[in-house]
Design an enzyme around this catalytic site. Structure first.
Site, short mmCIF file in Angstrom:
data_model
loop_
_atom_site.label_atom_id
_atom_site.label_comp_id
_atom_site.label_asym_id
_atom_site.label_seq_id
_atom_site.Cartn_x
_atom_site.Cartn_y
_atom_site.Cartn_z
N CYS A 211 6.48 -0.05 7.05
CA CYS A 211 6.04 1.11 6.43
C CYS A 211 7.00 1.60 5.59
CB CYS A 211 5.36 2.18 7.27
SG CYS A 211 4.87 3.77 6.66
N LEU A 212 6.54 1.81 4.04
CA LEU A 212 7.57 2.29 3.15
C LEU A 212 8.21 3.84 3.60
CD1 LEU A 212 5.91 1.49 -0.17
CD2 LEU A 212 7.51 0.01 1.09
N GLN B 297 2.74 9.82 1.26
CA GLN B 297 4.02 9.18 1.36
C GLN B 297 4.79 9.68 -0.05
OE1 GLN B 297 2.23 5.33 2.24
NE2 GLN B 297 4.32 5.08 3.29
N GLY C 144 0.93 -1.11 -0.03
CA GLY C 144 -0.13 -0.12 -0.03
C GLY C 144 0.85 1.27 0.02
N HIS D 68 -4.19 1.15 7.79
CA HIS D 68 -2.74 1.55 7.92
C HIS D 68 -2.84 2.92 6.87
CE1 HIS D 68 1.88 1.31 8.09
NE2 HIS D 68 1.56 2.09 6.80
N GLU D 69 -3.42 2.83 5.80
CA GLU D 69 -3.11 3.65 4.81
C GLU D 69 -4.17 4.89 4.99
OE1 GLU D 69 -0.82 3.59 2.81
OE2 GLU D 69 -0.08 1.49 3.17
N HIS E 161 -2.41 7.31 7.41
CA HIS E 161 -1.42 7.89 6.61
C HIS E 161 -2.02 9.41 6.26
CE1 HIS E 161 2.15 5.93 6.37
NE2 HIS E 161 1.84 5.17 5.97
#
Ligand code: ZN
Length: 193
Positions: free
Chosen positions: A90-91, A48, A43, A132-133, A136
């Site tokens: 997480c990226l 991000q 994701g 999670h997304e 963000h």
């Protein structure tokens, strides 16, 4: 376009609702998928990649050409039921993992990149990805949801990212917060008004 890492200020920014879906937004979404696959993620939220827009892309398989690709624009989560603790990464904090308690099942309403309504009941892994997304988009990182004693064990690794960022800031290699916010305002004028 590139993936930004903690503590870039855009990761703490509350994203704005998208009111315009056009060819430019579709190109942005395509590029986000590419970056997500390259980074081996499942994701990726718009903030991000330093964009203040309420949208994220996801593919639970994490592999291009495999699984199903989702674009969630202006997602709203409701009816969270059950609880489950599992490790997340997480990226924007590459290499760092920690346990997060999430709803096991959720309902999500959103728009697709074709402007169609999405209404889905999700469980387990996909429910976790969407939570999670969506976090963000509200400027919330998974580490913000970790309990204190778990967070303490990864705090030194998080601080390494912060030290590196402060050093880049001091050397003028990354823009200051004021400059970042000015850029975000320009993007909002394009897609959110
Ligand atoms: Zn993340």
């Amino acid at each position: 376009m590139q993936i930004i890492t903690h503590p870039h200020p855009t990761l703490k920014y509350k994203s704005k609702s998208v009111v315009r879906i056009n060819a430019e937004l579709k190109a942005i979404v395509d590029e986000m998928f590419e970056l997500m696959y390259e980074a081996k993620g499942v994701g990726l939220a718009a903030n991000q990649v330093n964009l203040p827009l309420r949208l994220f892309v996801a593919n639970p398989s994490g592999v291009k050409g495999d699984g199903e690709e989702f674009v969630f624009i202006n997602p709203v989560i409701s009816k969270g039921t059950g609880n489950e603790v599992a490790d997340e990464g997480c990226l924007s904090l590459p290499g760092i993992y920690g346990p997060v308690n999430r709803s096991k099942s959720i309902h999500v309403e959103a728009f697709s990149i074709d402007g169609k309504s999405i209404s889905l009941d999700l469980d387990d892994f996909m429910a976790r990805v969407v939570q999670h997304e969506t976090d963000h988009l509200d400027g919330v990182m998974f580490t913000d949801r970790m309990v204190e004693h778990s967070l303490q064990t990864i705090q030194p690794e998080i601080e390494e990212f912060e030290i590196e960022y402060r050093s880049k800031l001091a050397d003028g290699l990354v823009p200051d917060e004021q400059t970042v916010h000015a850029e975000l305002t320009e993007w909002e004028a394009k897609f959110c008004k």
